[in-house]
Design a protein around this motif. Structure first.
Motif, PDB file in Angstrom:
ATOM      1  N   TRP A 638     -62.437  92.655  55.692  1.00  0.00           N
ATOM      2  CA  TRP A 638     -62.840  93.690  56.654  1.00  0.00           C
ATOM      3  C   TRP A 638     -63.486  94.891  55.980  1.00  0.00           C
ATOM      4  O   TRP A 638     -64.376  95.525  56.544  1.00  0.00           O
ATOM      5  N   LYS A 639     -63.074  95.255  54.773  1.00  0.00           N
ATOM      6  CA  LYS A 639     -63.675  96.391  54.085  1.00  0.00           C
ATOM      7  C   LYS A 639     -65.109  96.085  53.690  1.00  0.00           C
ATOM      8  O   LYS A 639     -66.009  96.922  53.836  1.00  0.00           O
ATOM      9  N   LEU A 640     -65.340  94.902  53.183  1.00  0.00           N
ATOM     10  CA  LEU A 640     -66.697  94.486  52.839  1.00  0.00           C
ATOM     11  C   LEU A 640     -67.566  94.391  54.081  1.00  0.00           C
ATOM     12  O   LEU A 640     -68.754  94.752  54.062  1.00  0.00           O
ATOM     13  N   LEU A 641     -66.998  93.910  55.179  1.00  0.00           N
ATOM     14  CA  LEU A 641     -67.758  93.805  56.424  1.00  0.00           C
ATOM     15  C   LEU A 641     -68.167  95.180  56.948  1.00  0.00           C
ATOM     16  O   LEU A 641     -69.268  95.351  57.473  1.00  0.00           O
ATOM     17  N   ALA A 642     -67.274  96.167  56.804  1.00  0.00           N
ATOM     18  CA  ALA A 642     -67.612  97.528  57.237  1.00  0.00           C
ATOM     19  C   ALA A 642     -68.764  98.094  56.426  1.00  0.00           C
ATOM     20  O   ALA A 642     -69.643  98.790  56.961  1.00  0.00           O
ATOM     21  N   ASP A 643     -68.792  97.816  55.109  1.00  0.00           N
ATOM     22  CA  ASP A 643     -69.887  98.319  54.272  1.00  0.00           C
ATOM     23  C   ASP A 643     -71.206  97.620  54.576  1.00  0.00           C
ATOM     24  O   ASP A 643     -72.277  98.218  54.455  1.00  0.00           O
ATOM     25  N   LEU A 644     -71.167  96.367  54.987  1.00  0.00           N
ATOM     26  CA  LEU A 644     -72.396  95.630  55.259  1.00  0.00           C
ATOM     27  C   LEU A 644     -72.988  95.961  56.623  1.00  0.00           C
ATOM     28  O   LEU A 644     -74.208  96.113  56.764  1.00  0.00           O
ATOM     29  N   LEU A 645     -72.143  96.060  57.643  1.00  0.00           N
ATOM     30  CA  LEU A 645     -72.631  96.257  59.013  1.00  0.00           C
ATOM     31  C   LEU A 645     -72.712  97.716  59.417  1.00  0.00           C
ATOM     32  O   LEU A 645     -73.245  98.022  60.487  1.00  0.00           O
ATOM     33  N   GLY A 646     -72.158  98.619  58.610  1.00  0.00           N
ATOM     34  CA  GLY A 646     -72.224 100.037  58.948  1.00  0.00           C
ATOM     35  C   GLY A 646     -71.267 100.454  60.039  1.00  0.00           C
ATOM     36  O   GLY A 646     -71.505 101.462  60.711  1.00  0.00           O
ATOM     37  N   ILE A 647     -70.172  99.703  60.232  1.00  0.00           N
ATOM     38  CA  ILE A 647     -69.158 100.096  61.204  1.00  0.00           C
ATOM     39  C   ILE A 647     -68.029 100.816  60.478  1.00  0.00           C
ATOM     40  O   ILE A 647     -67.930 100.785  59.246  1.00  0.00           O
ATOM     41  N   SER A 648     -67.154 101.465  61.218  1.00  0.00           N
ATOM     42  CA  SER A 648     -66.058 102.214  60.613  1.00  0.00           C
ATOM     43  C   SER A 648     -65.007 101.265  60.054  1.00  0.00           C
ATOM     44  O   SER A 648     -64.872 100.113  60.494  1.00  0.00           O
ATOM     45  N   ASP A 649     -64.250 101.771  59.078  1.00  0.00           N
ATOM     46  CA  ASP A 649     -63.189 100.950  58.496  1.00  0.00           C
ATOM     47  C   ASP A 649     -62.105 100.620  59.509  1.00  0.00           C
ATOM     48  O   ASP A 649     -61.546  99.513  59.495  1.00  0.00           O
ATOM     49  N   SER A 650     -61.813 101.574  60.403  1.00  0.00           N
ATOM     50  CA  SER A 650     -60.768 101.318  61.397  1.00  0.00           C
ATOM     51  C   SER A 650     -61.179 100.217  62.359  1.00  0.00           C
ATOM     52  O   SER A 650     -60.371  99.350  62.723  1.00  0.00           O
ATOM     53  N   ALA A 651     -62.464 100.212  62.774  1.00  0.00           N
ATOM     54  CA  ALA A 651     -62.927  99.150  63.675  1.00  0.00           C
ATOM     55  C   ALA A 651     -62.896  97.796  62.984  1.00  0.00           C
ATOM     56  O   ALA A 651     -62.480  96.778  63.564  1.00  0.00           O
TER      57      ALA A 651
END
Length: 685
Positions: A638-651
């Motif tokens: 999920w942390k890597l996904l947040a950095d790739l898609l530009g969404i928040s870490d909580s989401a």
């Protein structure tokens, strides 16, 4: 003296009496029709020359055109003594005193008693129409019964109404089915072209039959030396030996020569080709201004003169855009944002503002933020109580606008959804203050029953009212004991099935019949869970090239680049070179956006893109995004996904939990250098 015409039956002034029968001017000219020596068509004769009889059209075309001394337009001269065109010559008719009312007005009818104005003529001939029963001026009588102008043709030709519309009298007979139709339906009736056989609307009706626009343009733009007159003209036909024949030698009347540049092709109006007519129309618009304003708006003139489509420029100058530019040139409208804000905010005003900003005549600004501020001021001006208006002004300046400025500084621009959210905060405060006034109370002494009673009918405004009352209580404008309960909200995690989502994404990648921007936007939603608001804000600078894999492109959505699938990378490369705004007027201004909108320099509206995606099969954008996010969070941490898609870490973490907790482990690959490489996220095949 007006009498019923023998041929048409209309009550008109008598132009001739052949055989003692009265004829009006139209029927007299129709009876005098003969073959014209110039065009060869049977028409009413205008004059007789040494070569033979000449119709009115050929006579006017042969007359040397000039510039009218009345209106200044270049065209045929009707009154040569005063150098006036037909329109200005008609206006020069001297008015005379009416025999009935005595007012000096233009003469509508004349008999033995003297001239009569139009108003008195209508008043004298008023009667109850036999067909519609309205009290109107009678145009004619049938069997002694009067008919108004609206019912006269229908009553006279009741047995010969149009076969398609059934309302208008017939004028022409179709060669395909033999039915009689009115002129409007006859021209709009699709049929096979006599040359190419294409079933479409006929542009011309030549002796061989109806001709489509493509075949007419083929004649206009195919030039050769005519074998009969030895002139370089369009090729209308060819003789038995294959030699070209021009339209004049074939007996066809076709306008194709521009009187300004001398080129041969399409003629728009005033015997000019479209580029020359566009240049003339642009000069006519900018001639009305003063020298100072014309020099100030010179960048706008140069930009309009460089439009690639003359038809679009003519339509723009003849419409609302041309009238707004005329007001700028005459000084009636100042070239400022404040002056444009005072107008009704239509599409034409928004386009002119974007145009002036693009050419450098107006400073750039965030239009959504400025429009939200303008609508907020309009809302405040509708309040009658000065105390409530002062309170809401403070709320606007201290809470609503600072939140908008903060969002603009963080994201670069205010999105439409956030602008509507901020405006709804002010509308809720305005509605609640008005409710308290109707109950005889104020915000300072409102009670809990007031709040509960107002929210009982509009629960969707609970969060907006809660923010307003919290601010008012902090600043001492509302009691602190009043409470607004927070609504229990739950995130919608319904998803689109993977089968439907992947099949639709595969169709968007390979179906070339769909518009390219819609294909890429749909793939970004279905494969990478991107929101349409984020997609419309993408620019060319957000696209990256893979340093090791040629042909692979990526997007900068977060802190790390997101490398796209090969097929989607190919479509993205095409979009960079083929992107253009929907409107032709905005295509001459370069734009950095991948999805340009209709206004120059602005991206496509997120709402408009969402409607276009729904027509492709993405009925629910949220479910499509949820399905893509749930699929990716099961493959990537999920942390890597947040950095790739530009969404928040909580989401990203919430989606990680919803997908099954810790089952999605971080994939690590440790090469010999010891550095960790982030994998490329691809949609499931």
């Amino acid at each position: 003296m007006a009498e019923p015409c023998t041929d048409c039956g209309r009550l008109r002034p008598v132009a001739a009496r052949p055989g003692g029968q009265p004829l009006c001017g139209s029927c007299q000219r129709r009876r005098s029709a003969a073959a014209c020596v110039t065009c060869g068509l049977t028409r009413p004769i205008r004059s007789q020359t040494s070569d033979g009889l000449v119709c009115a059209t050929c006579f006017a075309r042969a007359a040397p055109p000039g510039r009218c001394s009345g209106c200044g337009r270049h065209g045929p001269i009707k009154l040569k003594k005063r150098n006036l065109c037909s329109t200005c010559a008609g206006k020069q008719r001297p008015p005379q005193p009416c025999r009935d009312c005595g007012h000096t007005r233009p003469v509508a009818a004349r008999d033995a008693h003297g001239p009569q104005c139009h108003a008195c003529w209508r008043r004298q001939h008023r009667a109850l129409c036999t067909r519609c029963g309205q009290d109107r001026p009678a145009l004619g009588t049938l069997d002694g019964r009067p008919y108004c102008p609206y019912c006269w043709e229908k009553a006279r030709s009741a047995a010969e109404l149009c076969a398609d519309c059934g309302r208008l009298p017939t004028a022409l007979t179709s060669r395909q089915d033999g039915l009689r139709r009115c002129r409007r339906c006859h021209q709009a009736k699709p049929g096979p072209c006599a040359r190419c056989g294409t079933v479409t609307k006929a542009e011309r009706h030549w002796p061989e039959g109806p001709i489509c626009l493509t075949c007419v343009d083929t004649v206009r733009f195919t030039h050769a030396t005519c074998a009969s007159c030895q002139q370089h003209r369009p090729v209308f036909d060819r003789d038995s030996d294959g030699h070209p024949i021009c339209p004049e030698c074939s007996g066809i009347q076709l306008a194709y020569t521009c009187t300004v540049c001398g080129g041969m092709g399409r003629i728009h109006s005033r015997q000019c080709c479209p580029p020359c007519r566009a240049a003339q129309r642009l000069d006519e618009v900018f001639t009305a201004g003063t020298d100072h304003l014309k020099a100030e708006l010179a960048p706008l003139y140069r930009h309009l003169a460089g439009y690639p489509s003359p038809y679009t420029l003519i339509a723009y100058l003849d419409g609302t855009g041309g009238r707004l530019i005329h007001r700028l040139l005459t000084g009636d409208l100042a070239c400022t944002h404040d002056s444009l804000d005072q107008l009704r905010q239509t599409t034409s005003v928004a386009h002119l503002r974007s145009l002036l900003t693009a050419v450098g005549l107006l400073p750039s600004r965030d239009e959504h933020l400025a429009r939200a501020h303008h609508r907020a001021q309009i809302l405040l001006n509708t309040m009658h109580e000065s105390s409530d208006r002062l309170l809401l002004t403070r709320y606007l300046r201290w809470t609503v606008l600072p939140a908008a400025y903060e969002h603009t500084d963080r994201t670069g621009s205010l999105c439409p959804h956030h602008a509507r959210y901020l405006l709804e905060q002010l509308r809720t405060a305005h509605a609640f203050a008005h409710y308290l006034r109707t109950t005889g109370s104020t915000l300072a002494d409102c009670t809990q029953p007031h709040v509960d009673a107002w929210l009982s009918s509009q629960r969707w405004r609970t969060s907006y009212l809660r923010q307003f009352l919290t601010w008012a209580a902090v600043h001492g404008e509302a009691p602190r004991h009043v409470a607004v309960s927070a609504l229990a909200t739950s995130e919608d995690r319904s998803i689109m099935s993977d089968t439907d989502r992947l099949l639709l994404a595969h169709r968007l990648e390979h179906d070339d019949t769909i518009a390219l921007p819609d294909r890429i936007a749909g793939c970004l939603v279905l494969q990478y869970g991107q929101h349409v608001t984020r997609i419309t804000q993408l620019t060319v600078d957000d696209v990256l090239e893979h340093p090791k894999e040629p042909g692979i492109l990526g997007l900068t959505l977060g802190s790390d680049p997101l490398w796209l699938r090969p097929r989607l990378s190919h479509l993205m490369a095409r979009l960079i070179t083929e992107r253009h705004p929907d409107r032709v007027l905005a295509r001459s201004i370069p734009t950095p956006h991948l999805f340009p909108g209709s206004h120059p320099g602005r991206p496509l509206s997120a709402d408009h893109l969402a409607r276009r995606l729904k027509t492709l099969g993405i009925k629910n954008l949220r479910r499509a995004r949820n399905g893509a996010l749930l699929s990716m969070v099961g493959s990537v941490h999920w942390k890597l996904l947040a950095d790739l898609l530009g969404i928040s870490d909580s989401a990203a973490q919430r989606w990680h939990t919803a997908a099954g907790g810790d089952r999605a482990q971080l994939r690590r690959h440790t090469p010999q250098t010891g550095r960790r490489h982030r994998p490329r996220v691809d949609a499931p095949p």
